[in-house]
Motif scaffolding. Structure first.
Motif, PDB file in Angstrom:
ATOM      1  N   ASP A   6      12.065 -10.835   5.267  1.00 35.08           N
ATOM      2  CA  ASP A   6      11.371 -10.517   4.220  1.00 35.08           C
ATOM      3  C   ASP A   6      11.409  -8.683   3.893  1.00 35.08           C
ATOM      4  OD1 ASP A   6      10.386 -12.739   2.931  1.00 35.08           O
ATOM      5  OD2 ASP A   6       8.686 -12.994   4.748  1.00 35.08           O
ATOM      6  N   THR A   7      11.543  -8.287   5.167  1.00 33.71           N
ATOM      7  CA  THR A   7      11.406  -6.800   5.262  1.00 33.71           C
ATOM      8  C   THR A   7      12.801  -6.123   5.258  1.00 33.71           C
ATOM      9  OG1 THR A   7      10.755  -6.986   7.512  1.00 33.71           O
ATOM     10  CG2 THR A   7       9.142  -6.272   5.912  1.00 33.71           C
ATOM     11  N   VAL A   8      13.800  -6.966   5.842  1.00 34.44           N
ATOM     12  CA  VAL A   8      15.054  -6.368   5.766  1.00 34.44           C
ATOM     13  C   VAL A   8      15.641  -5.806   4.542  1.00 34.44           C
ATOM     14  CG1 VAL A   8      17.664  -6.836   6.119  1.00 34.44           C
ATOM     15  CG2 VAL A   8      16.016  -7.152   8.086  1.00 34.44           C
ATOM     16  N   PRO A   9      15.561  -6.493   3.580  1.00 33.61           N
ATOM     17  CA  PRO A   9      15.818  -6.094   2.137  1.00 33.61           C
ATOM     18  C   PRO A   9      15.103  -4.696   1.681  1.00 33.61           C
ATOM     19  CG  PRO A   9      15.743  -8.381   2.012  1.00 33.61           C
ATOM     20  CD  PRO A   9      14.994  -7.827   3.373  1.00 33.61           C
ATOM     21  N   LEU A  10      14.000  -4.781   1.800  1.00 36.53           N
ATOM     22  CA  LEU A  10      13.040  -3.442   1.673  1.00 36.53           C
ATOM     23  C   LEU A  10      13.498  -2.232   2.253  1.00 36.53           C
ATOM     24  CD1 LEU A  10      10.418  -2.390   0.122  1.00 36.53           C
ATOM     25  CD2 LEU A  10       9.091  -2.934   2.463  1.00 36.53           C
ATOM     26  N   PHE A  11      13.823  -2.222   3.589  1.00 31.39           N
ATOM     27  CA  PHE A  11      14.321  -1.036   4.387  1.00 31.39           C
ATOM     28  C   PHE A  11      15.755  -0.887   3.782  1.00 31.39           C
ATOM     29  CE2 PHE A  11      11.197  -1.938   7.332  1.00 31.39           C
ATOM     30  CZ  PHE A  11      11.364  -1.055   8.484  1.00 31.39           C
ATOM     31  N   ALA A  12      16.470  -1.817   3.381  1.00 33.21           N
ATOM     32  CA  ALA A  12      17.979  -1.503   2.915  1.00 33.21           C
ATOM     33  C   ALA A  12      17.752  -0.909   1.462  1.00 33.21           C
ATOM     34  CB  ALA A  12      18.681  -2.756   2.793  1.00 33.21           C
ATOM     35  N   GLU A  13      16.770  -1.371   0.668  1.00 25.57           N
ATOM     36  CA  GLU A  13      16.755  -0.703  -0.557  1.00 25.57           C
ATOM     37  C   GLU A  13      16.105   0.483  -0.810  1.00 25.57           C
ATOM     38  OE1 GLU A  13      13.256  -1.372  -4.163  1.00 25.57           O
ATOM     39  OE2 GLU A  13      13.698  -3.031  -3.059  1.00 25.57           O
ATOM     40  N   ARG A  14      15.363   0.845   0.039  1.00 26.14           N
ATOM     41  CA  ARG A  14      14.732   2.388   0.495  1.00 26.14           C
ATOM     42  C   ARG A  14      15.517   3.288   1.279  1.00 26.14           C
ATOM     43  NH1 ARG A  14       8.993   2.434  -1.239  1.00 26.14           N
ATOM     44  NH2 ARG A  14       8.873   0.473  -2.640  1.00 26.14           N
ATOM     45  N   GLY A  15      16.548   2.682   1.927  1.00 28.74           N
ATOM     46  CA  GLY A  15      17.438   3.496   2.676  1.00 28.74           C
ATOM     47  C   GLY A  15      16.454   3.932   4.084  1.00 28.74           C
ATOM     48  N   VAL A  16      15.783   3.216   4.577  1.00 30.79           N
ATOM     49  CA  VAL A  16      15.003   3.643   5.933  1.00 30.79           C
ATOM     50  C   VAL A  16      15.845   3.187   7.019  1.00 30.79           C
ATOM     51  CG1 VAL A  16      13.046   3.042   7.338  1.00 30.79           C
ATOM     52  CG2 VAL A  16      12.728   3.319   4.616  1.00 30.79           C
TER      53      VAL A  16
END
Length: 363
Positions: free
Chosen positions: A217-227
């Motif tokens: 669930d959070t891997v795509p969020l990190f990728a999208e935000r470039g974290v």
């Protein structure tokens, strides 16, 4: 400039993963790709040259009990240097190590100030321990004291529940990260578990340390935000021992730590495959020894990151991320020379032939 020897580095100079040159010169402590006219007393170094390695999660001036004297800090920095680490992002220290900046023989340090933690929610003697209403003020303080980074403790064991849990309410981290960015600092956070990650990323955080709690669930969020993440796998290897030590008192926490450890390689590989920037950090200086950068690169390869990408995570890519030069024309001559090609076998990093810092051979 005259007190710097002229060095001739020849063999294979890895300016980038695909930019390989036959030689470089070091004149006045800086890199040149043109032979200096009239150079005398030139010393030659041969081998495979890389930019000085980066440890992007290290603690100089800290041990398992808190701040250490300057002579211990010096030994820590020298150990890192002799392992080829010439640039450190110090991810939190209560010690004043500014004196290191005046030493040409010690690694360069990018400081994140002192850890900022919730009251009684971190290792004793490490952090400012505060409540959420003071978070913005302390982040501003450390942003001004550091070198462009601030370090939060995003989660830790909650002794009331007996497990890892987030330390800060969403609105507090949003305000704190906004203030850090206003002051020109990036923010990173210690995070082992799952439940603090979404709030931190959506609040605008720039990096997460350890990141063992990443999920599908959070891997795509990190990728999208470039974290970015700094996995510190050599530190995560200690989780089973920590879990065993706390099992009698905190069995839920111990089981959680074991689960995070068991899936550590899958977590890092999933992050890399999703396009999340991954960098090398050892977490040296707490309970871990310094000088483990080669072991951490090898751990990233074990996790499934291609060797050249794992190498970049401690050289070209890491330096670019931190805004520091590599083997660029005119840059300070910080480099490490090896007997073999580290792109083919990262284990080469464990045995530097020569370490050159500020244009001088120091190891």
């Amino acid at each position: 400039m005259s007190d710097h020897p002229v060095l001739h580095v020849k063999g294979r100079v890895l300016v980038g993963p695909d930019d390989v040159r036959d030689e470089l010169w070091i004149v006045g402590g800086r890199i040149s790709y043109e032979r200096p006219a009239g150079a005398r007393d030139v010393r030659t170094v041969e081998g495979w040259a890389l930019p000085g390695l980066v440890d992007a999660h290290c603690h100089v001036g800290l041990d398992a009990h808190g701040p250490v004297p300057a002579d211990v800090s010096e030994k820590q920095a020298l150990t890192d240097r002799d392992a080829g680490t010439l640039l450190v992002r110090d991810a939190g220290s209560p010690s004043d190590t500014r004196w290191i900046d005046d030493r040409d023989d010690l690694p360069k340090i990018i400081r994140a100030g002192r850890h900022i933690a919730r009251t009684r929610r971190y290792i004793r003697n490490y952090a400012h321990e505060i409540e959420p209403e003071d978070l913005v003020a302390y982040v501003a303080r450390e942003a001004r004291r550091g070198d462009g980074w601030v370090k939060l403790v995003g989660d830790w064991i909650d002794r009331g529940t007996g497990d890892l849990s987030a330390c800060w309410p969403r609105e507090a981290v949003e305000a704190a990260i906004t203030e850090a960015h206003r002051l020109g600092a990036r923010v990173t956070a210690h995070c082992f578990a799952e439940d603090s990650l979404r709030d931190l990323v959506e609040a605008g955080i720039d990096c997460v340390e350890h990141a063992t709690g990443l999920t599908e669930d959070t891997v795509p969020l990190f990728a999208e935000r470039g974290v970015a993440i700094v996995p510190t796998l050599v530190n995560i290897a200690t989780f089973p021992r920590l879990a065993a030590g706390g099992e009698a008192r905190y069995p839920q926490w111990s089981a959680h730590m074991r689960r995070l450890h068991e899936r550590r390689y899958d977590t890092v590989r999933a992050a890399y495959d999703a396009g999340i920037p991954v960098y090398v950090g050892t977490d040296a200086g707490g309970s871990l020894a310094h000088g483990l950068v080669a072991a951490e690169v090898a751990e990233l390869v074990t996790a499934g990151i291609p060797p050249v990408e794992a190498l970049s995570a401690t050289t070209w890519g890491a330096r670019r991320w931190l805004g520091r030069p590599g083997l660029d024309e005119g840059a300070p001559a910080d480099l490490v020379v090896y007997d073999g090609d580290p792109r083919h076998d990262v284990r080469v990093l464990a045995d530097p032939r020569r370490v050159v810092l500020n244009g001088r051979i120091v190891g």
